[in-house]
Write a protein that holds these residues in place. Sequence first.
Motif, PDB file in Angstrom:
ATOM      1  N   THR A   1     -10.786  -4.276   2.814  1.00  0.00           N
ATOM      2  CA  THR A   1      -9.663  -3.672   3.522  1.00  0.00           C
ATOM      3  C   THR A   1     -10.230  -2.991   4.765  1.00  0.00           C
ATOM      4  OG1 THR A   1      -8.431  -3.268   1.478  1.00  0.00           O
ATOM      5  CG2 THR A   1      -7.764  -2.017   3.430  1.00  0.00           C
TER       6      THR A   1
ATOM      7  N   GLU B   1      -3.800  -1.488   7.931  1.00  0.00           N
ATOM      8  CA  GLU B   1      -4.800  -2.022   7.012  1.00  0.00           C
ATOM      9  C   GLU B   1      -4.713  -3.542   6.991  1.00  0.00           C
ATOM     10  OE1 GLU B   1      -4.281  -0.305   3.178  1.00  0.00           O
ATOM     11  OE2 GLU B   1      -5.142   1.626   3.751  1.00  0.00           O
TER      12      GLU B   1
ATOM     13  N   LYS C   1      -6.183  -6.720   4.969  1.00  0.00           N
ATOM     14  CA  LYS C   1      -6.877  -7.138   3.747  1.00  0.00           C
ATOM     15  C   LYS C   1      -7.422  -8.556   3.932  1.00  0.00           C
ATOM     16  CE  LYS C   1      -4.290  -4.121   0.642  1.00  0.00           C
ATOM     17  NZ  LYS C   1      -5.450  -3.214   0.431  1.00  0.00           N
TER      18      LYS C   1
ATOM     19  N   LYS D   1      -3.382 -10.072   4.130  1.00  0.00           N
ATOM     20  CA  LYS D   1      -2.198  -9.248   4.385  1.00  0.00           C
ATOM     21  C   LYS D   1      -2.483  -8.243   5.494  1.00  0.00           C
ATOM     22  CE  LYS D   1      -0.148  -7.762   0.696  1.00  0.00           C
ATOM     23  NZ  LYS D   1       0.180  -6.942  -0.512  1.00  0.00           N
TER      24      LYS D   1
ATOM     25  N   GLU E   1      -0.893  -4.576   6.653  1.00  0.00           N
ATOM     26  CA  GLU E   1       0.024  -3.504   6.273  1.00  0.00           C
ATOM     27  C   GLU E   1       0.019  -2.419   7.334  1.00  0.00           C
ATOM     28  OE1 GLU E   1      -1.194  -2.151   2.451  1.00  0.00           O
ATOM     29  OE2 GLU E   1      -0.470  -3.935   1.387  1.00  0.00           O
TER      30      GLU E   1
ATOM     31  N   ASP F   1       1.500   1.376   8.106  1.00  0.00           N
ATOM     32  CA  ASP F   1       2.128   2.563   7.519  1.00  0.00           C
ATOM     33  C   ASP F   1       2.492   3.523   8.638  1.00  0.00           C
ATOM     34  OD1 ASP F   1       3.023   4.613   5.996  1.00  0.00           O
ATOM     35  OD2 ASP F   1       1.077   5.154   5.132  1.00  0.00           O
TER      36      ASP F   1
END
Length: 210
Positions: free
Chosen positions: A182, A193, A195, A205, A207, A209
């Motif tokens: 990550t 992030e 992955k 992935k 992500e 936030d």
Amino acid sequence: MFKKLTITAFALLLLTACGTDTTEENVSTTTQPSTVSEVNMTNINNKTSAVGVSSNTQNLATNGDLTNPTVSMTEAVNIFKEAYPDAKIESIDLDTEFGRLHYDIEGFDSSKEYEIEIDATTKEIKENKVETDRRDTNESLDFSAIIDPAEAIEHASKKTEVEGLSPTGWSLEAEHGKQTYTIEYEKNGSDIEIKINATTGKILKVEIDD
């Protein structure tokens, strides 16, 4: 009469010569402080430049380099193994805290769990924790099959969401039978992030936030 004229002419010549010498001396005296002033300003500018370079170098040294830390992941793993030869490693994090780059390594054996914090510049062990309650779900990393952290960061940096950004940290863990990197970034107050499959380098992935 002729003698008086001669003496008078001679006196005038002397006065003219003295006046010329005095003028030249004054000019020389006037220009000298200007030269000294220029030298002093040059010295000041040189000192200012030197301070600036020193400050920038110190900042770079403090911040550290996530892609090429002084202590490699392999060296950090060996330090953990020296402390706990029979333990298996389940996760590794490389992060900065108060400007200090460090590894957090977690591992386990048949009865205990271990966590060690290692300075990524000096190899010094900053923290060493042992817990007697071990989870049954622990999974270990297989270092013979994973790609290097620098390669994982290279794959992550190709995503448009983090274009032009430098990573703020990364982690490697074994979970649900998969080994995953990550890579962490920050942009405009948001945490990003990415992955990545730690074996193939495939991006799994992204992500964000807010």
